[in-house]
Write a protein that holds these residues in place. Sequence first.
Motif, short mmCIF file in Angstrom:
data_model
loop_
_atom_site.label_atom_id
_atom_site.label_comp_id
_atom_site.label_asym_id
_atom_site.label_seq_id
_atom_site.Cartn_x
_atom_site.Cartn_y
_atom_site.Cartn_z
N VAL A 104 -57.86 -33.55 18.84
CA VAL A 104 -57.59 -32.37 19.68
C VAL A 104 -56.42 -31.56 19.14
N LEU A 105 -55.36 -32.27 18.79
CA LEU A 105 -54.14 -31.59 18.36
C LEU A 105 -54.40 -30.75 17.11
N GLN B 218 -60.79 -30.79 26.08
CA GLN B 218 -59.34 -30.68 25.92
C GLN B 218 -58.90 -29.55 25.00
N PRO C 299 -57.43 -25.93 26.76
CA PRO C 299 -56.03 -25.93 27.19
C PRO C 299 -55.03 -26.13 26.04
N ALA C 300 -55.39 -26.97 25.07
CA ALA C 300 -54.48 -27.21 23.94
C ALA C 300 -54.32 -25.93 23.11
N GLU D 226 -52.05 -23.54 24.79
CA GLU D 226 -50.66 -23.93 24.60
C GLU D 226 -50.13 -23.43 23.25
N TYR D 227 -50.92 -23.61 22.20
CA TYR D 227 -50.50 -23.13 20.88
C TYR D 227 -50.34 -21.60 20.87
N HIS E 225 -53.88 -20.59 31.04
CA HIS E 225 -55.31 -20.89 31.04
C HIS E 225 -55.78 -21.33 32.42
N ILE F 26 -59.21 -23.74 33.73
CA ILE F 26 -60.42 -24.44 33.28
C ILE F 26 -61.47 -24.43 34.40
N THR G 193 -53.78 -38.85 16.94
CA THR G 193 -54.48 -40.08 17.32
C THR G 193 -55.25 -40.62 16.13
N ARG H 57 -57.15 -32.83 33.88
CA ARG H 57 -57.78 -32.37 32.64
C ARG H 57 -57.21 -31.06 32.17
N SER H 58 -56.64 -30.31 33.08
CA SER H 58 -56.03 -29.04 32.72
C SER H 58 -54.61 -29.27 32.18
N PRO I 271 -53.91 -31.97 28.27
CA PRO I 271 -53.94 -31.39 26.92
C PRO I 271 -52.82 -30.37 26.70
N ARG I 272 -52.45 -29.68 27.75
CA ARG I 272 -51.37 -28.70 27.65
C ARG I 272 -50.07 -29.42 27.26
N THR J 179 -50.02 -31.24 23.81
CA THR J 179 -49.84 -30.26 22.74
C THR J 179 -48.40 -29.75 22.71
N ARG J 180 -47.82 -29.55 23.88
CA ARG J 180 -46.43 -29.07 23.93
C ARG J 180 -45.52 -30.07 23.21
N LEU K 43 -53.50 -37.39 22.58
CA LEU K 43 -54.09 -37.54 23.91
C LEU K 43 -55.46 -38.16 23.75
#
Lengths: 262, 406
Positions: free
Chosen positions: A94-95, A127, A130-131, A134-135, A140, A142, A224, B168-169, B172-173, B176-177, B182
């Motif tokens: 995800v990251l 995921q 939202p990730a 953030e970047y 956001h 969902i 991960t 779930r919202s 990931p936020r 990532t921060r 995750l």
Amino acid sequence: MNILVCIKQVPGTNKVEVDEETGVLKRDGVSSKMNPYDLYAIETALRIREKTGGTITAVTMGPSQAQDVIKEAYMMGVDEGYIFSDRRFAGADVLATSYTLSMGIRAIGEFDLILCGKQTTDGDTGQVGPALAEYLEIPHVIWVKGIEEVDENSITVEQDMADCTAIVRLSYPCLITVDKDIAQPRLPSYKKKLKTRNRPVKIMSFDDFADKNEDNYGLSGSATKVERIFPPDSNDDHIMFEGTGEKLSREIYDILVKNKIV
Amino acid sequence: MLSINHNRCDLCGECIKACPFGALTIKDERVEISAACRMCRICLKKCPNKALLAADGIRKTADKSNWKGVLVFAEHMEGRIHPVTLELIGKANELGAKIDHPVYCIFIGHGITEKARELLNYGVDKIFVYDHEEFACFREDLYSNAFEDCIKKSKPSIVLVGATAVGRSLAPRLSTRFRTGLTADCTVLDVKENSDLIQIRPAFGGNIMAQIVTESSRPQFATVRYKVMEKARFIDNFSEKLTASEISEKIEICRLPGSKMKSKIEILKVMPKEKEVSISDAEIIVAGGRGFKDKKDLEMLEEMASLLGGQTAVTRPLVEAGWAPYTKQIGLSGRTVRPRLIITCGISGAVQFTACMNTSECIIAINNDKNAPIFQAAHYGFIGDLYEILPLLCDEIRKREIRNAV
Ligand SMILES: Cc1cc2nc3c(=O)[nH]c(=O)nc-3n(C[C@H](O)[C@H](O)[C@H](O)COP(=O)(O)OP(=O)(O)OC[C@H]3O[C@@H](n4cnc5c(N)ncnc54)[C@H](O)[C@@H]3O)c2cc1C
């Protein structure tokens, strides 16, 4: 208005092979399709454009054959498309996936509204949206199941919160992930197919991105790690029954009685 | 690290004028950044094309000894604690005891401070409470700010979040921060001596499980669904016996600076949904899969379920075919269930299905293929045709009802 849709190519069937060594999905050689949820994201974008005007850009990350989903997006009415493709992007979690997408999007331009599908049918976690937000440092929401209102400055959406529904307003730039049922996706049209036949899918690779540190992408940019993969547990003390329908239904009935179900 | 999107740069030179360190120059029609850059970010603001950016995507390698504790996101609906929270605390207690880490909760909302005491009765060491009217409704940006603040304060090694609409919202936020890992929908969690969280979940696709670790970054984020872990033990009267000073040590009231309380999200209205009985709460489930040849045949399933006083559920292909609503789907992309009894009919038992029902107390499987993997998960396996067995079984139960009625 500048709208961006993130889409993904997923295996066409549920039979997916996993590399025993790395735990990474093997995607070669299986038929593939656009992630079904992304069709809803595209449809939503098209309907918003009908109201506000503007352009829709679709992006995807993946091997070069993933261009097919951009072509499909063109056939639905998307204006422009990019594929982020580089072997250095492979094996991303995800990251790293959301980082790569954010780098690609930043290289393309500014967007008011970004749409993603709620989740994919292969990874299934939901995921990345939202990730990515953030970047990009944007808010956001969902699980959007309806668009209430949309104008040049903001969008008002209906969000599914499991035990309630919220009406939420966001000003641009922002990102939403959309659920099924938001709007029936239109089928790719043959006319659009002919019209967009020569429209290129722009390819971007590592070299086009601002961040030139390879360690931030793909497997090495992932936080991960799959340590091992193994077959699911089996229940050792199971009892098997065979025979005619009468015999079997009688035996199930006895178990139900024994367990005080009936 | 400062980076440049060359295709967005028109060589206007604004950044070069703005840079206090003379770190930017134009060479061969490209802006170049030298080692003199101190990352002051002044150029970012001056660039009219937003071609410059501070790329800090890299996951951070953490010194694990600086991160201690298991932090649970305590979810609630207007103060009523969501049951998944108690399950996560149960798991956190177990993990914490293993590596001698404290267990924390973060509790965000409005008018909830009193409620926080309730959580102490489940063995939580410390609760961080963010109580403010701006937190009355879930807004991703404000909740993320509170969560971030709490993580910076408590420096937990592990963060557990329920895989709900809110979780779930947020998860990931936040992961990532903090540029960390995750893992979603874990079905098993354990911890190594070095505090690495062992996260097990069905592998993405494939009939196989994966063990996933976040080796070098902290905190380690995992989401877990409702009904997967055991609920924490309730310690009767625990919080009542605490003195006021003990309580104030265990409940920390936290505030965010005004700059962190500005939201870009406006909640116009919240409408309660009609409360449907969720399959996750069902005691008895009769589940159908692709062994059913037609939508109308699912009536057999309905009948069976109503005779047993239970609910029906299905596999994903049936939802995809439009034969049943999504709320009825068991599995990785549906719900997790843990009933007293589940009868599966015409279900092959793919791991994405079984991983989300295999903790049920009694599993009865009906399938006409003796090699179907569902039999590995079942307590009682019946090799036979559901079209024969179900009607006969329904008759049998109906007969008993009549006998009982007489
Ligand atoms: C990322 C991902 C997420 C997924 N999430 C989910 C999920 O949430 N839920 C889910 O269910 N699946 C999910 N799947 C799909 C999963 O892998 C399987 O494809 C699916 O569970 C199979 O459903 P089934 O057992 O109904 O169908 P099948 O696998 O087709 O099995 C049908 C079974 O019925 C038996 N049968 C046929 N006729 C009869 C009869 N007359 N009497 C008795 N038995 C009969 C057959 O022997 C067979 O075993 C997911 C897959 C992926 C890749």
